[in-house]
Write a protein that holds these residues in place. Structure first.
Motif, PDB file in Angstrom:
ATOM      1  N   MET A   1     -15.271-104.688 -17.103  1.00  0.00           N
ATOM      2  CA  MET A   1     -14.933-105.845 -17.908  1.00  0.00           C
ATOM      3  C   MET A   1     -16.017-106.130 -18.933  1.00  0.00           C
ATOM      4  SD  MET A   1     -14.178-109.788 -16.718  1.00  0.00           S
ATOM      5  CE  MET A   1     -15.881-110.063 -16.235  1.00  0.00           C
ATOM      6  N   ALA A   2     -17.265-106.123 -18.505  1.00  0.00           N
ATOM      7  CA  ALA A   2     -18.370-106.416 -19.419  1.00  0.00           C
ATOM      8  C   ALA A   2     -18.483-105.370 -20.512  1.00  0.00           C
ATOM      9  CB  ALA A   2     -19.678-106.513 -18.634  1.00  0.00           C
ATOM     10  N   SER A   3     -18.226-104.110 -20.162  1.00  0.00           N
ATOM     11  CA  SER A   3     -18.329-103.040 -21.147  1.00  0.00           C
ATOM     12  C   SER A   3     -17.255-103.187 -22.221  1.00  0.00           C
ATOM     13  CB  SER A   3     -18.204-101.684 -20.448  1.00  0.00           C
ATOM     14  OG  SER A   3     -18.298-100.634 -21.368  1.00  0.00           O
ATOM     15  N   THR A   4     -16.047-103.562 -21.837  1.00  0.00           N
ATOM     16  CA  THR A   4     -14.968-103.731 -22.804  1.00  0.00           C
ATOM     17  C   THR A   4     -15.247-104.903 -23.734  1.00  0.00           C
ATOM     18  OG1 THR A   4     -13.408-102.865 -21.170  1.00  0.00           O
ATOM     19  CG2 THR A   4     -12.486-104.032 -23.051  1.00  0.00           C
ATOM     20  N   ILE A   5     -15.721-106.022 -23.180  1.00  0.00           N
ATOM     21  CA  ILE A   5     -16.033-107.183 -24.014  1.00  0.00           C
ATOM     22  C   ILE A   5     -17.213-106.885 -24.933  1.00  0.00           C
ATOM     23  CG2 ILE A   5     -16.785-109.586 -23.932  1.00  0.00           C
ATOM     24  CD1 ILE A   5     -15.263-109.884 -21.325  1.00  0.00           C
ATOM     25  N   ALA A   6     -18.209-106.144 -24.426  1.00  0.00           N
ATOM     26  CA  ALA A   6     -19.352-105.780 -25.272  1.00  0.00           C
ATOM     27  C   ALA A   6     -18.930-104.862 -26.412  1.00  0.00           C
ATOM     28  CB  ALA A   6     -20.430-105.100 -24.422  1.00  0.00           C
ATOM     29  N   ALA A   7     -18.002-103.944 -26.148  1.00  0.00           N
ATOM     30  CA  ALA A   7     -17.504-103.060 -27.209  1.00  0.00           C
ATOM     31  C   ALA A   7     -16.770-103.849 -28.282  1.00  0.00           C
ATOM     32  CB  ALA A   7     -16.586-101.999 -26.608  1.00  0.00           C
ATOM     33  N   LEU A   8     -16.075-104.907 -27.882  1.00  0.00           N
ATOM     34  CA  LEU A   8     -15.352-105.724 -28.852  1.00  0.00           C
ATOM     35  C   LEU A   8     -16.294-106.558 -29.711  1.00  0.00           C
ATOM     36  CD1 LEU A   8     -12.621-106.895 -29.893  1.00  0.00           C
ATOM     37  CD2 LEU A   8     -12.778-108.584 -28.046  1.00  0.00           C
ATOM     38  N   CYS A   9     -17.377-107.038 -29.108  1.00  0.00           N
ATOM     39  CA  CYS A   9     -18.264-107.979 -29.817  1.00  0.00           C
ATOM     40  C   CYS A   9     -19.358-107.288 -30.618  1.00  0.00           C
ATOM     41  CB  CYS A   9     -18.898-108.937 -28.811  1.00  0.00           C
ATOM     42  SG  CYS A   9     -17.694-109.973 -27.948  1.00  0.00           S
ATOM     43  N   THR A  10     -19.776-106.092 -30.238  1.00  0.00           N
ATOM     44  CA  THR A  10     -20.856-105.424 -30.962  1.00  0.00           C
ATOM     45  C   THR A  10     -20.329-104.741 -32.221  1.00  0.00           C
ATOM     46  OG1 THR A  10     -20.560-103.513 -29.484  1.00  0.00           O
ATOM     47  CG2 THR A  10     -22.298-105.084 -28.931  1.00  0.00           C
ATOM     48  N   ASP A  11     -21.241-104.376 -33.109  1.00  0.00           N
ATOM     49  CA  ASP A  11     -20.865-103.915 -34.450  1.00  0.00           C
ATOM     50  C   ASP A  11     -21.381-102.518 -34.752  1.00  0.00           C
ATOM     51  OD1 ASP A  11     -19.654-106.464 -35.274  1.00  0.00           O
ATOM     52  OD2 ASP A  11     -21.692-107.215 -35.154  1.00  0.00           O
ATOM     53  N   CYS A  12     -21.245-101.599 -33.818  1.00  0.00           N
ATOM     54  CA  CYS A  12     -21.711-100.244 -34.089  1.00  0.00           C
ATOM     55  C   CYS A  12     -20.692 -99.231 -33.583  1.00  0.00           C
ATOM     56  CB  CYS A  12     -23.079-100.006 -33.445  1.00  0.00           C
ATOM     57  SG  CYS A  12     -23.963 -98.612 -34.151  1.00  0.00           S
ATOM     58  N   TRP A  13     -19.492 -99.282 -34.129  1.00  0.00           N
ATOM     59  CA  TRP A  13     -18.471 -98.305 -33.793  1.00  0.00           C
ATOM     60  C   TRP A  13     -18.667 -97.022 -34.587  1.00  0.00           C
ATOM     61  CZ3 TRP A  13     -13.867 -98.674 -30.720  1.00  0.00           C
ATOM     62  CH2 TRP A  13     -13.807 -99.843 -29.944  1.00  0.00           C
ATOM     63  N   GLN A  14     -19.222 -97.148 -35.773  1.00  0.00           N
ATOM     64  CA  GLN A  14     -19.415 -95.982 -36.634  1.00  0.00           C
ATOM     65  C   GLN A  14     -20.740 -96.136 -37.379  1.00  0.00           C
ATOM     66  OE1 GLN A  14     -16.610 -95.788 -39.825  1.00  0.00           O
ATOM     67  NE2 GLN A  14     -17.837 -94.334 -40.988  1.00  0.00           N
ATOM     68  N   ILE A  15     -21.562 -95.087 -37.365  1.00  0.00           N
ATOM     69  CA  ILE A  15     -22.819 -95.092 -38.113  1.00  0.00           C
ATOM     70  C   ILE A  15     -22.880 -93.826 -38.959  1.00  0.00           C
ATOM     71  CG2 ILE A  15     -24.098 -96.466 -36.410  1.00  0.00           C
ATOM     72  CD1 ILE A  15     -25.273 -93.923 -35.320  1.00  0.00           C
ATOM     73  N   ASN A  16     -23.644 -93.921 -40.059  1.00  0.00           N
ATOM     74  CA  ASN A  16     -23.815 -92.729 -40.882  1.00  0.00           C
ATOM     75  C   ASN A  16     -24.872 -91.834 -40.259  1.00  0.00           C
ATOM     76  OD1 ASN A  16     -25.869 -94.597 -41.517  1.00  0.00           O
ATOM     77  ND2 ASN A  16     -26.327 -93.513 -43.403  1.00  0.00           N
ATOM     78  N   SER A  17     -24.763 -90.541 -40.467  1.00  0.00           N
ATOM     79  CA  SER A  17     -25.709 -89.591 -39.876  1.00  0.00           C
ATOM     80  C   SER A  17     -27.074 -89.748 -40.529  1.00  0.00           C
ATOM     81  CB  SER A  17     -25.203 -88.158 -40.059  1.00  0.00           C
ATOM     82  OG  SER A  17     -25.089 -87.858 -41.438  1.00  0.00           O
ATOM     83  N   LYS A  18     -28.110 -89.493 -39.754  1.00  0.00           N
ATOM     84  CA  LYS A  18     -29.475 -89.719 -40.210  1.00  0.00           C
ATOM     85  C   LYS A  18     -30.028 -88.460 -40.880  1.00  0.00           C
ATOM     86  CE  LYS A  18     -30.123 -92.929 -36.401  1.00  0.00           C
ATOM     87  NZ  LYS A  18     -28.747 -92.757 -35.940  1.00  0.00           N
ATOM     88  N   GLY A  19     -29.549 -88.156 -42.070  1.00  0.00           N
ATOM     89  CA  GLY A  19     -30.059 -87.013 -42.815  1.00  0.00           C
ATOM     90  C   GLY A  19     -31.306 -87.383 -43.593  1.00  0.00           C
ATOM     91  N   SER A  20     -31.914 -86.376 -44.225  1.00  0.00           N
ATOM     92  CA  SER A  20     -33.148 -86.622 -44.969  1.00  0.00           C
ATOM     93  C   SER A  20     -32.909 -87.424 -46.238  1.00  0.00           C
ATOM     94  CB  SER A  20     -33.798 -85.274 -45.325  1.00  0.00           C
ATOM     95  OG  SER A  20     -32.898 -84.487 -46.095  1.00  0.00           O
ATOM     96  N   VAL A  21     -31.659 -87.402 -46.757  1.00  0.00           N
ATOM     97  CA  VAL A  21     -31.358 -88.129 -47.981  1.00  0.00           C
ATOM     98  C   VAL A  21     -31.071 -89.596 -47.700  1.00  0.00           C
ATOM     99  CG1 VAL A  21     -29.839 -88.146 -50.007  1.00  0.00           C
ATOM    100  CG2 VAL A  21     -30.463 -85.979 -48.943  1.00  0.00           C
TER     101      VAL A  21
END
Length: 200
Positions: A1-21
């Motif tokens: 339950m906590a994991s599902t609610i945390a997934a809904l409330c947090t804001d990191c579903w997609q991040i850009n890859s950490k390239g050198s540029v």
């Protein structure tokens, strides 16, 4: 339950890859978008202009499924507590069995809906960045799935495991109606008949 609610409330579903540029790390969620500036070491977030504005269908579907899963998981957890034999709030065996049945069904619904939302979001993000991935240029900003998505996956697996545990708890306990029938049979009266005593 906590994991599902945390997934809904947090804001990191997609991040850009950490390239050198890449000079900043952008993290996108279901409700807002956050940016981490590597030079000034500052984390800023921008809420989407309006929740009523047109959004991609995948975002709307994922939001709906995650909200439904969060509410259903809270109800499933409450039913599971009421159905446990160590919890003295609901003492009737038949009522506890009904609570466990309801908890198993709700947990299974949570697992399926959360998995569907996470899978739909994965397909949406991949189709959005499919061309960038196909280039395969070192240092070119691509995308990665964030920790919020993995929280949703963990929540769905945990919900399915909880549904299995609730089913096992139901099967391990004897049916109170069968026990009542055995008691009537043991007393020498056929099941389903009432014993009437007369006094003269």
């Amino acid at each position: 339950m906590a994991s599902t609610i945390a997934a809904l409330c947090t804001d990191c579903w997609q991040i850009n890859s950490k390239g050198s540029v890449v000079l900043s790390t952008r993290c996108r969620g279901l409700w807002r978008e956050c940016v981490w500036d590597q030079f000034v070491k500052l984390w800023t977030c921008d809420v989407f202009a309006s929740y009523l504005n047109p959004h991609p269908a995948a975002i709307i579907l994922t939001r709906t499924l995650l909200i439904t899963s969060s509410m259903a998981s809270a109800g499933a957890f409450l039913c599971l507590l009421l159905g446990l034999k160590y919890f003295s709030c609901c003492r009737k065996p038949l009522a506890k069995q009904h609570c466990l049945h309801l908890a198993a069904g709700l947990f299974f619904l949570v697992g399926i809906s959360t998995s569907a939302g996470a899978l739909r979001y994965c397909v949406y993000v991949y189709s959005l960045h499919r061309f960038e991935v196909s280039l395969n240029i070192p240092g070119f900003p691509g995308f990665e799935y964030g920790y919020s998505l993995w929280l949703a996956v963990g929540g769905s697996l945990g919900a399915i495991a909880a549904a299995g545990g609730s089913c096992y708890e139901v099967l391990s306990e004897e049916d109170p109606r069968a026990n009542a029938a055995k008691g009537v049979a043991g007393s020498g009266c056929p099941a389903g008949t009432d014993t009437v005593r007369t006094y003269v």
